[in-house]
Design a protein around this motif. Structure first.
Motif, mmCIF file in Angstrom:
data_model
loop_
_atom_site.group_PDB
_atom_site.id
_atom_site.type_symbol
_atom_site.label_atom_id
_atom_site.label_comp_id
_atom_site.label_asym_id
_atom_site.label_seq_id
_atom_site.Cartn_x
_atom_site.Cartn_y
_atom_site.Cartn_z
ATOM 1 N N MET A 1 0.828 -1.217 0.000
ATOM 2 C CA MET A 1 0.000 0.000 0.000
ATOM 3 C C MET A 1 0.858 1.261 0.000
ATOM 4 O O MET A 1 0.513 2.266 -0.621
ATOM 5 C CB MET A 1 -0.872 0.027 1.265
ATOM 6 N N GLY A 2 2.015 1.191 0.715
ATOM 7 C CA GLY A 2 2.900 2.368 0.828
ATOM 8 C C GLY A 2 3.884 2.483 -0.316
ATOM 9 O O GLY A 2 4.807 3.300 -0.267
ATOM 10 N N CYS A 3 3.722 1.638 -1.352
ATOM 11 C CA CYS A 3 4.611 1.663 -2.524
ATOM 12 C C CYS A 3 6.068 1.412 -2.145
ATOM 13 O O CYS A 3 6.996 1.883 -2.827
ATOM 14 C CB CYS A 3 4.509 3.008 -3.272
ATOM 15 N N LEU A 4 6.280 0.687 -1.059
ATOM 16 C CA LEU A 4 7.644 0.307 -0.688
ATOM 17 C C LEU A 4 8.009 -1.012 -1.342
ATOM 18 O O LEU A 4 9.175 -1.397 -1.394
ATOM 19 C CB LEU A 4 7.748 0.149 0.848
ATOM 20 N N SER A 5 7.010 -1.717 -1.824
ATOM 21 C CA SER A 5 7.234 -3.017 -2.434
ATOM 22 C C SER A 5 6.136 -3.215 -3.480
ATOM 23 O O SER A 5 5.039 -2.641 -3.354
ATOM 24 C CB SER A 5 7.155 -4.058 -1.308
ATOM 25 N N LEU A 6 6.423 -3.986 -4.507
ATOM 26 C CA LEU A 6 5.422 -4.225 -5.556
ATOM 27 C C LEU A 6 4.835 -5.628 -5.401
ATOM 28 O O LEU A 6 5.533 -6.552 -4.968
ATOM 29 C CB LEU A 6 6.071 -4.078 -6.934
ATOM 30 N N PRO A 7 3.564 -5.796 -5.730
ATOM 31 C CA PRO A 7 2.982 -7.130 -5.616
ATOM 32 C C PRO A 7 3.576 -8.082 -6.664
ATOM 33 O O PRO A 7 4.027 -7.632 -7.719
ATOM 34 C CB PRO A 7 1.492 -6.898 -5.868
ATOM 35 N N THR A 8 3.560 -9.381 -6.351
ATOM 36 C CA THR A 8 4.050 -10.371 -7.319
ATOM 37 C C THR A 8 3.020 -10.520 -8.439
ATOM 38 O O THR A 8 3.364 -10.661 -9.602
ATOM 39 C CB THR A 8 4.279 -11.729 -6.620
ATOM 40 N N ALA A 9 1.743 -10.473 -8.066
ATOM 41 C CA ALA A 9 0.676 -10.526 -9.074
ATOM 42 C C ALA A 9 -0.496 -9.691 -8.581
ATOM 43 O O ALA A 9 -0.575 -9.344 -7.411
ATOM 44 C CB ALA A 9 0.245 -11.971 -9.295
ATOM 45 N N GLY A 10 -1.422 -9.374 -9.482
ATOM 46 C CA GLY A 10 -2.562 -8.538 -9.135
ATOM 47 C C GLY A 10 -2.300 -7.093 -9.494
ATOM 48 O O GLY A 10 -1.206 -6.749 -9.952
ATOM 49 N N THR A 11 -3.312 -6.262 -9.303
ATOM 50 C CA THR A 11 -3.133 -4.843 -9.622
ATOM 51 C C THR A 11 -3.453 -3.981 -8.408
ATOM 52 O O THR A 11 -4.373 -4.274 -7.640
ATOM 53 C CB THR A 11 -4.046 -4.398 -10.784
ATOM 54 N N TYR A 12 -2.668 -2.934 -8.285
ATOM 55 C CA TYR A 12 -2.857 -1.974 -7.192
ATOM 56 C C TYR A 12 -2.962 -0.592 -7.828
ATOM 57 O O TYR A 12 -2.020 -0.129 -8.488
ATOM 58 C CB TYR A 12 -1.689 -2.071 -6.219
ATOM 59 N N THR A 13 -4.113 0.026 -7.654
ATOM 60 C CA THR A 13 -4.311 1.365 -8.206
ATOM 61 C C THR A 13 -4.419 2.350 -7.043
ATOM 62 O O THR A 13 -5.256 2.192 -6.160
ATOM 63 C CB THR A 13 -5.594 1.433 -9.058
ATOM 64 N N LEU A 14 -3.529 3.339 -7.053
ATOM 65 C CA LEU A 14 -3.507 4.339 -5.981
ATOM 66 C C LEU A 14 -3.866 5.692 -6.593
ATOM 67 O O LEU A 14 -3.142 6.169 -7.493
ATOM 68 C CB LEU A 14 -2.118 4.381 -5.329
ATOM 69 N N ASP A 15 -4.963 6.243 -6.134
ATOM 70 C CA ASP A 15 -5.386 7.563 -6.609
ATOM 71 C C ASP A 15 -5.457 7.595 -8.147
ATOM 72 O O ASP A 15 -5.015 8.556 -8.791
ATOM 73 C CB ASP A 15 -4.405 8.622 -6.096
#
Lengths: 402, 242
Positions: free
Chosen positions: B53-67
């Motif tokens: 969530m804090g963009c300190l690490s990226l997920p291995t799979a899936g999508t993360y949309t922030l703002d």
């Protein structure tokens, strides 16, 4: 600007780990310090040698052509007879030549009443005084009329004057060179012994014509002193003289020169050869110590990165880019290196001052150590700082905060 | 569009040939102004979820949309900017720069901003005053109590006026009195409109939020919303759950 902000963070980082900063600075300080001292000693020695050479009668625009093959003061041929007045006249005709002094030389016993001494007697032209830049302490130098009339007049150096006359005024007195009697008309100003023990005052001068017909009874010359119009022209004049003498002496293209040159640079090289070798070794040693200093910086920075992993993580969390971290660590490395350079120069100047103060070695401070210190320190800081800086920037913010 | 949109997020750590799947298909939305607690036992994947969530690490799979921006597509430089402008972190271990004054610690995120405000020091002073430390701005972390240090980290999290405050076990190293004060500060921030996401394993702390997401073995076990603060209800499971 971002870069200045990173610089400020770097300075703050260094301020907080004073122990590490001191150790990193020390390595560079020693390297730059010794480099400064070595360069100063090298320059000091060179200046001293140049001074000695100038005392020997060589300004930067002059050189001598000596009869006989060989190098500098070392002849390979004995009693060469090839150099003549014609050579001197031909050299004088060159437009880039200002003064030409043909010379004969002999070591002979000088006698005044019961006193005698062996001295070097030069037969020369009246231009000698100007070419040599040697002033008289008393009396006068011989002139063109003395030359024309082959007068038996002599100008004494301080050493034979003292030995022969023991405090008596020599001007107007008669001395004997072998069987020939000469009237003393002038006294050369005293120069004093050089550091190597050479006595430039142990000499006497007579007109060249007198020397040729009354003392040596020979027409060939021992040497010709040449003064070019400017120091820059010396190389050009030397080459022209070489061609001219080879032509005059009918030397085949394959034959070696039957004359040799003595130049200020030649003497300088000869005198400073051993000192240069020593200097080169010392420069090598200080370069190694600079490299060691660089490696010390790199290792301390690598250790400090391990200690500061958390700090790097915190900065990355709050928006620092990889380039910010690289810059911060690179600035730290370059800054300590430059600091070491500045202190190294100060330390080196202190050592130079002491060497001069206690008369241990000649030193001369020039701008080079400052430029060298700046260049070396920056390069070492950059080269040895880049690896730790990149390593720090590669750390993942998530892992550094675990 | 939600402030945070996560779809089927998985995170796998590889270490010496071993793979550990810490998050197993997390999907959730968080709206602007929400006050969310993420709870769960140790090893549930809370801190990993916070890192993503804090963009300190990226997920291995899936999508993360922030703002509205897909995080996986961002460059390292863009991620740094997003962390700087949109997220404020508060950590259990405080993570303040050692030997650096409170005001300089608070100002640090501004140093990495695209445009450093002219009154950076004034803003840092105001942020510290807001958390009750206006009189201790020159003190270094070593000269501050645990509660005070945590308040400095809150001031630091607020200084760039971020969209989200991510707090990982913010009361974990504090006594109950200091813990209560810190939670009161979060409550106030949320009341003023800040989006707050708390990671905790303490039920009492989680109760301050209006939404509690429970993680277990890398998956969302429950996701409950409350009309009122659950701590004011009779039981921790809150009768006001939607």
């Amino acid at each position: 600007m971002r870069i200045f902000r990173n610089l400020r963070q770097a300075l703050r980082g260094l301020g907080q780990s004073k122990g590490n900063t001191f150790l990193m600075t020390l390595g560079i300080l020693i390297g730059i310090g010794s480099l400064t001292v070595i360069v100063a000693i090298g320059e000091g020695t060179k200046a001293k040698v140049l001074e000695r050479i100038a005392n020997m009668g060589f300004g930067p625009e002059s050189f001598s052509v000596i009869a006989g093959s060989g190098r500098l003061f070392f002849a390979r041929t004995e009693n060469p007879t090839s150099m003549t007045l014609q050579d001197a006249d031909d050299i004088r005709a060159m437009p880039t030549v200002r003064i030409v002094v043909p010379r004969q030389r002999v070591s002979i016993k000088a006698v005044y009443r019961a006193n005698f001494t062996e001295t070097r007697v030069y037969g020369a032209t009246p231009d000698w005084e100007e070419a040599r830049g040697w002033v008289l302490s008393d009396g006068e130098f011989f002139g063109d009329e003395d030359m024309e009339r082959k007068r038996r007049v002599i100008v004494l150096g301080a050493t034979p004057a003292k030995k022969l006359f023991e405090g008596e005024d020599p001007i107007g007195k008669k001395i004997r060179l072998g069987q020939v009697s000469f009237e003393v008309i002038g006294l050369l100003e005293e120069k004093g012994l050089t550091e190597s023990g050479y006595d430039p005052d142990d000499r006497a001068l007579i007109p060249l014509t007198t020397s040729m017909s009354r003392l040596l009874h020979q027409t060939h010359l021992d040497s010709i002193k040449v003064v070019a119009v400017s120091p820059e022209k010396v190389g050009e004049v030397m080459e022209a003289v070489r061609q001219l003498l080879r032509r005059n002496h009918n030397l085949s293209p394959l034959a070696e020169d039957d004359f040799r040159f003595i130049t200020p640079e030649g003497i300088m090289q000869w005198v400073t050869q051993s000192e240069q070798a020593l200097n080169r070794m010392l420069i090598l040693v200080s370069t190694v110590s600079l490299l060691v200093g660089g490696i010390v910086i790199m290792n301390i920075l690598l250790v400090s990165i391990r200690e500061r992993v958390r700090e790097i993580g915190i900065r990355r969390c709050f928006g620092a880019r990889r380039s910010d971290i690289t810059q911060q660590f690179l600035f730290e490395s370059v800054f300590v290196s430059l600091l070491g350079g500045v202190f190294g120069v100060v330390f080196g100047l202190g050592v130079c001052f002491l060497l001069e103060r206690f008369d241990l070695l000649p030193t001369r401070v020039t701008w080079e150590p400052f430029a060298l210190a700046f260049a070396f320190s920056s390069v070492i800081g950059l080269v040895f700082g880049i690896q730790p800086a990149r390593q720090a920037a590669r750390l993942s913010p998530e892992e550094t905060l675990r | 569009m939600s402030l945070i949109e996560m779809r089927s997020i998985t995170k796998v750590y590889r270490n010496s040939g071993f793979e550990t799947e810490v998050l197993k298909g997390i999907s959730l939305d968080i709206e602007e102004g929400e006050y969310v607690s993420i709870i769960g036992p140790s090893g549930a994947g809370k801190s990993t979820l916070m890192a993503i969530m804090g963009c300190l690490s990226l997920p291995t799979a899936g999508t993360y949309t922030l703002d509205g921006e897909e995080v996986e597509q961002m460059s390292d430089r863009r991620l740094s900017r997003v962390r700087n402008e949109k997220i404020g972190f508060v950590f259990q271990a405080f993570h303040l720069l050692k030997g650096v004054s409170a005001i300089d610690n608070v100002m640090m995120p501004l140093m990495y901003s695209e445009n450093v405000p002219k009154d950076a020091a004034g803003r840092a002073r105001a942020a510290l005053t807001r958390v009750g430390l206006g009189h201790r701005i020159q003190h270094t972390p070593g000269q501050l109590s645990g509660g005070e240090q945590q308040r400095v980290t809150i001031a630091r999290a607020l200084i760039t006026q971020p969209r989200i405050i991510l707090a990982d076990e913010p009361t974990g190293n504090l006594d109950s009195k200091n813990g209560a004060e810190i939670m009161a500060a979060f409550d106030l921030l949320n009341a003023e409109g800040a989006t707050i996401i708390l990671i905790t394993h303490e039920q009492e702390v989680a109760m301050h939020a209006r939404r509690i997401i429970t993680l277990k073995d890398g998956q969302i076990e429950t996701d409950r919303r409350y009309e009122n603060l659950p701590q004011s209800e009779a039981g921790p499971a809150g009768a006001g759950a939607k």
